[in-house]
Design a protein around this motif. Structure first.
Motif, PDB file in Angstrom:
ATOM      1  N   LEU A 302       0.874  -1.168   0.000  1.00  0.00           N
ATOM      2  CA  LEU A 302       0.000   0.000   0.000  1.00  0.00           C
ATOM      3  C   LEU A 302       0.913   1.221   0.000  1.00  0.00           C
ATOM      4  O   LEU A 302       1.499   1.576   1.024  1.00  0.00           O
ATOM      5  CB  LEU A 302      -0.903  -0.034   1.242  1.00  0.00           C
ATOM      6  N   ARG A 308       9.864   3.925   7.979  1.00  0.00           N
ATOM      7  CA  ARG A 308      10.894   3.322   8.818  1.00  0.00           C
ATOM      8  C   ARG A 308      10.866   3.888  10.236  1.00  0.00           C
ATOM      9  O   ARG A 308      11.058   3.154  11.214  1.00  0.00           O
ATOM     10  CB  ARG A 308      12.267   3.538   8.172  1.00  0.00           C
ATOM     11  N   LYS A 358       0.971  -3.787  12.453  1.00  0.00           N
ATOM     12  CA  LYS A 358       2.307  -3.440  11.963  1.00  0.00           C
ATOM     13  C   LYS A 358       2.579  -1.940  12.092  1.00  0.00           C
ATOM     14  O   LYS A 358       3.615  -1.442  11.617  1.00  0.00           O
ATOM     15  CB  LYS A 358       2.456  -3.852  10.492  1.00  0.00           C
TER      16      LYS A 358
HETATM   17  N1  ACO Z   1       2.072  -2.024   2.613  1.00  0.00           N
HETATM   18  C1  ACO Z   1       1.967  -3.280   3.110  1.00  0.00           C
HETATM   19  N2  ACO Z   1       2.796  -3.810   4.025  1.00  0.00           N
HETATM   20  C2  ACO Z   1       3.796  -3.028   4.451  1.00  0.00           C
HETATM   21  C3  ACO Z   1       3.980  -1.711   3.987  1.00  0.00           C
HETATM   22  C4  ACO Z   1       3.072  -1.226   3.030  1.00  0.00           C
HETATM   23  N3  ACO Z   1       3.173   0.016   2.546  1.00  0.00           N
HETATM   24  N4  ACO Z   1       5.060  -1.170   4.593  1.00  0.00           N
HETATM   25  C5  ACO Z   1       5.549  -2.105   5.407  1.00  0.00           C
HETATM   26  N5  ACO Z   1       4.774  -3.246   5.335  1.00  0.00           N
HETATM   27  C6  ACO Z   1       4.941  -4.470   6.119  1.00  0.00           C
HETATM   28  C7  ACO Z   1       6.094  -5.319   5.567  1.00  0.00           C
HETATM   29  O1  ACO Z   1       5.621  -6.274   4.627  1.00  0.00           O
HETATM   30  C8  ACO Z   1       6.627  -5.963   6.817  1.00  0.00           C
HETATM   31  O2  ACO Z   1       5.782  -7.024   7.160  1.00  0.00           O
HETATM   32  P1  ACO Z   1       6.395  -8.341   7.888  1.00  0.00           P
HETATM   33  O3  ACO Z   1       6.933  -7.883   9.194  1.00  0.00           O
HETATM   34  O4  ACO Z   1       5.212  -9.268   7.997  1.00  0.00           O
HETATM   35  O5  ACO Z   1       7.462  -8.842   6.952  1.00  0.00           O
HETATM   36  C9  ACO Z   1       6.450  -4.882   7.902  1.00  0.00           C
HETATM   37  O6  ACO Z   1       5.352  -4.074   7.431  1.00  0.00           O
HETATM   38  C10 ACO Z   1       7.674  -4.018   8.084  1.00  0.00           C
HETATM   39  O7  ACO Z   1       8.055  -3.506   6.807  1.00  0.00           O
HETATM   40  P2  ACO Z   1       9.552  -3.192   6.361  1.00  0.00           P
HETATM   41  O8  ACO Z   1       9.624  -3.167   4.867  1.00  0.00           O
HETATM   42  O9  ACO Z   1      10.488  -4.105   7.089  1.00  0.00           O
HETATM   43  O10 ACO Z   1       9.722  -1.723   6.954  1.00  0.00           O
HETATM   44  P3  ACO Z   1      10.789  -0.685   6.528  1.00  0.00           P
HETATM   45  O11 ACO Z   1      10.952   0.224   7.683  1.00  0.00           O
HETATM   46  O12 ACO Z   1      12.018  -1.346   5.997  1.00  0.00           O
HETATM   47  O13 ACO Z   1      10.107   0.074   5.295  1.00  0.00           O
HETATM   48  C11 ACO Z   1       9.003   1.639   3.943  1.00  0.00           C
HETATM   49  C12 ACO Z   1       9.599   1.340   5.327  1.00  0.00           C
HETATM   50  C13 ACO Z   1      10.051   1.359   2.842  1.00  0.00           C
HETATM   51  C14 ACO Z   1       8.619   3.112   3.852  1.00  0.00           C
HETATM   52  C15 ACO Z   1       7.762   0.725   3.735  1.00  0.00           C
HETATM   53  O14 ACO Z   1       6.807   0.977   4.730  1.00  0.00           O
HETATM   54  C16 ACO Z   1       7.153   0.884   2.340  1.00  0.00           C
HETATM   55  O15 ACO Z   1       7.605   0.227   1.398  1.00  0.00           O
HETATM   56  N6  ACO Z   1       6.101   1.739   2.194  1.00  0.00           N
HETATM   57  C17 ACO Z   1       5.518   2.011   0.911  1.00  0.00           C
HETATM   58  C18 ACO Z   1       6.395   2.997   0.133  1.00  0.00           C
HETATM   59  C19 ACO Z   1       6.275   4.401   0.681  1.00  0.00           C
HETATM   60  O16 ACO Z   1       5.186   4.919   0.909  1.00  0.00           O
HETATM   61  N7  ACO Z   1       7.441   5.060   0.841  1.00  0.00           N
HETATM   62  C20 ACO Z   1       7.507   6.461   1.286  1.00  0.00           C
HETATM   63  C21 ACO Z   1       8.197   6.551   2.591  1.00  0.00           C
HETATM   64  S1  ACO Z   1       8.153   8.200   3.173  1.00  0.00           S
HETATM   65  C22 ACO Z   1       9.351   8.985   2.300  1.00  0.00           C
HETATM   66  O17 ACO Z   1      10.337   8.471   1.902  1.00  0.00           O
HETATM   67  C23 ACO Z   1       9.114  10.380   2.042  1.00  0.00           C
END
Ligand code: ACO
Length: 431
Positions: A302, A308, A358
């Motif tokens: 999503l 993070r 989460k």
């Molecule tokens: N949709 C669904 N599931 C998610 C999402 C999401 N957007 N984000 C995290 N999760 C889940 C992961 O699958 C993981 O699940 P698990 O523990 O069962 O494996 C858990 O939540 C933790 O996710 P990670 O990827 O380990 O978290 P991380 O801190 O590395 O990632 C990130 C952060 C990259 C922003 C992630 O939330 C993401 O991909 N979001 C979507 C992209 C986004 O909106 N990015 C903008 C960030 S803000 C910015 O840069 C300005």
């Protein structure tokens, strides 16, 4: 009494003491600088989830509470009561400017808005369909070939000139990247206009007729810049610091930051949000989409959700949602299908056990794409606008790093998993 922690190596029974350092607010950190020399171990922390790489007095985030402060001031206050130039001054210099300082800063920045005329020709080397971030990476990197009088990073005056140049020229470069892609002539900056107004003029104006800046849209643009100005040690900022730690010049370092910001997990997310909303297409299809997001095998996220650091509502997302309503209201857009889908998606996700457990909340990118699209920006420009605003944070963090007496070249270690030393086999003896 100074705090410390003890690490016990159970194999040898030896204890090692490490000092604990405290910041002004936020969690304490364990100072592991002597870890390897004392114990022979390194730490293993891919993605740096537990690693502080520097001291910084610029931005503070409490991700659990959803708090973002620049030099101690809450982002909500800055977005509501300040303007981008004032926030830029604050982030760069540490204090809000008084009236005289603000006037001087505005003037100093406007003095640098034009590009060297030769850079204009640089653009024609790009394909018309090049992504604006590709163009910005190239052109910002090329600034180091033009402004030789601000490349001595040991001279604080030259560092400040380079910083002003970057802040002043980014709107000009971003607007030119857009104009080039649609085949319209470049618009020169107009230094009688405020920063955001000037950017809108350079982006949407044409030389053959006067361009009247809509004050509601200019205010929204300025607020979007404030919301993106800095965000602590994120991937692009850390890249700028790491590049700068080798003594590289500021323009090259900012180009490295732009490259990092481009990725969809970072600044490219607002573009990805719009694509996702368009793919969903209708509110009725949201449950089906949410089901796919929750199914790990589908590999669908999503977009615009999760962060993070924030394990609560991103405070910038709240301001962005309000700005979205203001902009759509001003433009008379009553029923925006994408906004309808976004609002409903947010409502459903915030109640869904998967996202709740989460701690996945909307981030700054969830609503920004809808606003920018309504204002007339093509999706490819979204990340370019982010880069424009974040340049303030990047360059402030770069200056802070250079002035830090503890600064060293950045050089992480690794856990090696390849073959150990083995004898070389001549070509004719290989299987
Ligand atoms: N949709 C669904 N599931 C998610 C999402 C999401 N957007 N984000 C995290 N999760 C889940 C992961 O699958 C993981 O699940 P698990 O523990 O069962 O494996 C858990 O939540 C933790 O996710 P990670 O990827 O380990 O978290 P991380 O801190 O590395 O990632 C990130 C952060 C990259 C922003 C992630 O939330 C993401 O991909 N979001 C979507 C992209 C986004 O909106 N990015 C903008 C960030 S803000 C910015 O840069 C300005």
């Amino acid at each position: 009494m100074s705090k410390s922690v003890t690490l016990t190596d159970k194999a040898t029974g030896k204890d090692y003491n490490f000092p604990v350092l405290s910041g002004s607010v936020g969690p304490d950190v364990i100072d592991v600088r002597k870890l390897y020399t004392d114990t022979g171990f390194f730490t293993y922390d891919p993605g740096y989830t537990s690693t502080g790489a520097c001291k910084s007095a610029i931005t503070y985030i409490d991700g659990d509470q959803g708090i973002l402060l620049h030099r101690g001031y809450a982002i909500e206050d800055l977005a509501e009561k300040s303007d981008f130039m004032e926030v830029a001054y604050l982030i760069l210099k540490g204090e809000l400017p008084n009236g005289e300082q603000k006037k001087q800063f505005d003037r100093d920045i406007t003095l640098h808005t034009m590009l060297h005329e030769q850079i204009n020709r640089f653009f024609s080397g790009f394909r018309r369909d090049a992504h604006p971030m590709a163009v910005m990476c190239g052109v910002v990197g090329a600034l180091s070939a033009f402004y030789h009088d601000s490349l001595d990073i040991a001279d604080p005056h030259q560092r400040m000139i380079a910083s002003y140049r970057l802040i002043a020229k980014m709107p000009t470069i971003a607007a030119m990247a857009y104009k080039y892609s649609i085949g319209q002539p470049f618009m020169y900056p107009q230094n009688n206009l405020p920063y955001a107004d000037n950017f809108l003029q350079m982006t949407f104006g044409v030389p053959c007729e006067p361009y009247k800046v809509n004050p509601v849209l200019a205010k929204a643009m300025d607020r979007i810049f404030i919301l993106h100005a800095d965000h602590e040690q994120n991937a692009s900022t850390s890249t700028v610091r790491l590049s700068g730690s080798s003594g590289a010049n500021p323009f090259a370092c900012i180009a490295a930051g732009i490259a990092t910001l481009w990725g969809p997990a970072h600044g490219g997310a607002n573009e990805a949000v719009l694509k996702m909303l368009a793919e969903i297409g209708h509110k009725d299809r949201i449950p089906e989409f949410i089901k796919r997001v929750k199914d790990k095998n589908e590999g669908v996220r999503l977009m615009g959700f999760g962060h993070r650091v924030y394990k609560n509502y991103d405070p910038r997302a709240k301001v962005m949602a309000k700005t979205c309503q203001e902009v759509l209201g001003e433009l008379g857009i009553k029923n925006d299908p994408l906004l309808d889908i976004a609002v409903e998606l947010e409502r459903i996700a915030l109640q869904d056990e998967y996202f709740v457990s989460k701690k996945l909340y909307p981030n700054v990118d969830f609503y920004s794409g809808i606003i920018l699209k309504a204002m007339g920006f093509p999706t490819a420009m979204f990340t370019a606008l982010f880069a424009l605003a974040r340049t303030v944070g990047w360059i402030a963090q770069w200056n802070e790093m250079i002035e830090d007496p503890e600064q060293k070249i950045g050089r992480p270690r690794q856990l090696y998993t390849g073959p150990a030393h083995r004898p070389f086999v001549p070509l004719d003896k290989r299987a």
